[in-house]
Design a protein around this motif. Structure first.
Motif, short mmCIF file in Angstrom:
data_model
loop_
_atom_site.label_atom_id
_atom_site.label_comp_id
_atom_site.label_asym_id
_atom_site.label_seq_id
_atom_site.Cartn_x
_atom_site.Cartn_y
_atom_site.Cartn_z
N ARG A 23 0.62 -1.12 -0.01
CA ARG A 23 0.09 0.07 0.15
C ARG A 23 0.97 1.12 -0.11
O ARG A 23 0.45 2.42 -0.04
CB ARG A 23 -0.77 0.13 1.15
CG ARG A 23 -2.01 -1.15 1.09
CD ARG A 23 -2.78 -0.97 2.35
NE ARG A 23 -4.14 -1.84 2.40
CZ ARG A 23 -4.95 -2.11 3.24
NH1 ARG A 23 -4.61 -1.51 4.35
NH2 ARG A 23 -5.68 -3.13 3.12
N GLY A 24 2.06 1.00 0.20
CA GLY A 24 2.91 2.28 0.31
C GLY A 24 2.95 2.85 1.58
O GLY A 24 3.32 4.06 1.81
N GLU A 25 2.20 2.32 2.53
CA GLU A 25 2.25 3.01 3.95
C GLU A 25 3.16 2.85 5.07
O GLU A 25 3.37 3.62 5.87
CB GLU A 25 0.87 2.63 4.57
CG GLU A 25 -0.40 2.79 3.72
CD GLU A 25 -1.79 2.20 4.12
OE1 GLU A 25 -1.73 1.62 4.88
OE2 GLU A 25 -2.65 2.41 3.57
N ARG A 26 3.92 1.76 4.83
CA ARG A 26 5.03 1.32 5.71
C ARG A 26 6.55 1.03 4.99
O ARG A 26 6.12 0.49 3.85
CB ARG A 26 4.74 0.29 6.62
CG ARG A 26 3.78 0.55 7.30
CD ARG A 26 3.89 0.99 8.80
NE ARG A 26 2.77 1.57 9.66
CZ ARG A 26 2.78 2.26 10.56
NH1 ARG A 26 3.85 2.54 11.12
NH2 ARG A 26 1.76 2.63 11.28
N VAL A 27 7.51 1.40 5.36
CA VAL A 27 8.69 1.11 4.87
C VAL A 27 9.02 -0.34 5.43
O VAL A 27 9.02 -0.89 6.55
CB VAL A 27 9.83 2.01 5.63
CG1 VAL A 27 11.09 1.42 5.03
CG2 VAL A 27 9.64 3.37 4.97
N LYS A 28 9.26 -1.04 4.22
CA LYS A 28 9.71 -2.64 4.75
C LYS A 28 11.18 -2.76 4.90
O LYS A 28 11.65 -3.33 5.75
CB LYS A 28 9.45 -3.51 3.74
CG LYS A 28 7.75 -3.62 3.59
CD LYS A 28 7.38 -4.67 2.23
CE LYS A 28 7.96 -6.16 2.67
NZ LYS A 28 7.28 -7.10 1.56
N ILE A 82 9.25 10.22 -3.51
CA ILE A 82 8.21 8.83 -3.62
C ILE A 82 6.86 9.36 -3.32
O ILE A 82 5.95 9.23 -4.22
CB ILE A 82 8.72 7.81 -2.80
CG1 ILE A 82 10.02 7.22 -3.52
CG2 ILE A 82 7.57 6.82 -2.85
CD1 ILE A 82 10.67 6.06 -2.40
N ALA A 83 6.66 10.14 -2.37
CA ALA A 83 5.32 10.47 -2.05
C ALA A 83 4.64 11.63 -3.17
O ALA A 83 3.62 11.56 -3.69
CB ALA A 83 5.24 11.34 -0.80
N ALA A 84 5.68 12.43 -3.56
CA ALA A 84 5.18 13.76 -4.79
C ALA A 84 4.55 12.60 -6.23
O ALA A 84 3.82 12.86 -6.69
CB ALA A 84 6.24 14.27 -5.01
N LYS A 85 5.67 11.60 -6.34
CA LYS A 85 5.27 10.61 -7.25
C LYS A 85 3.85 10.24 -7.25
O LYS A 85 3.07 10.01 -8.37
CB LYS A 85 6.21 9.77 -7.82
CG LYS A 85 7.53 10.49 -8.53
CD LYS A 85 8.65 9.50 -8.66
CE LYS A 85 9.66 10.13 -9.25
NZ LYS A 85 11.19 9.17 -9.12
N LYS A 86 3.67 9.51 -6.16
CA LYS A 86 2.49 8.88 -5.79
C LYS A 86 1.15 9.72 -6.07
O LYS A 86 0.15 9.27 -6.32
CB LYS A 86 2.33 8.17 -4.49
CG LYS A 86 3.47 6.87 -4.44
CD LYS A 86 3.41 6.26 -3.15
CE LYS A 86 2.29 6.47 -2.23
NZ LYS A 86 2.40 5.95 -0.89
N ASN A 87 1.45 11.03 -5.45
CA ASN A 87 0.24 11.94 -5.57
C ASN A 87 0.07 12.63 -7.00
O ASN A 87 -1.00 13.50 -6.98
CB ASN A 87 0.36 12.80 -4.19
CG ASN A 87 0.51 12.23 -2.91
OD1 ASN A 87 -0.23 11.29 -2.82
ND2 ASN A 87 1.18 12.72 -2.28
N ALA A 88 0.85 12.46 -7.64
CA ALA A 88 0.91 13.11 -8.97
C ALA A 88 -0.27 12.74 -9.84
O ALA A 88 -0.81 11.32 -9.88
CB ALA A 88 2.19 13.18 -9.67
#
Length: 88
Positions: A23-28, A82-88
């Motif tokens: 989900r992209g919510e936690r760092v593995k 990474i967050a910016a790419k996901k929200n674009a």
């Protein structure tokens, strides 16, 4: 999801590989290429299980000596990208 981030030439590490959960919510996993092996392995282990936002809040702005950035700060930068790419 795995991302690779080329670090600034102002730090010892050359690249950061970041793996997030589905989900992209936690760092593995976080793995630095180059740099101080013990310290950066420690940062990677501490980062596992945290949210990207928690890591950004804790790591952004950390400087290495007189440099304007550091390996932890570069990790925060990578997570912001990474967050910016996901929200674009």
């Amino acid at each position: 999801m795995t991302y690779q981030f080329q670090t600034s030439d102002l730090v010892c590490s050359r690249m950061i590989e970041i793996e997030l959960d589905d989900r992209g919510e936690r760092v593995k996993r976080v793995q630095f290429v180059g740099g101080c092996p013990g310290n950066l392995a420690g940062i990677g282990r501490l980062a596992a299980g945290m949210t990207p936002e928690e890591l950004i809040d804790r790591l952004q702005g950390i400087r290495c000596g007189g440099k304007p950035t550091s390996c932890p700060d570069q990790l925060a930068t990578a997570l912001r990208e990474i967050a910016a790419k996901k929200n674009a």
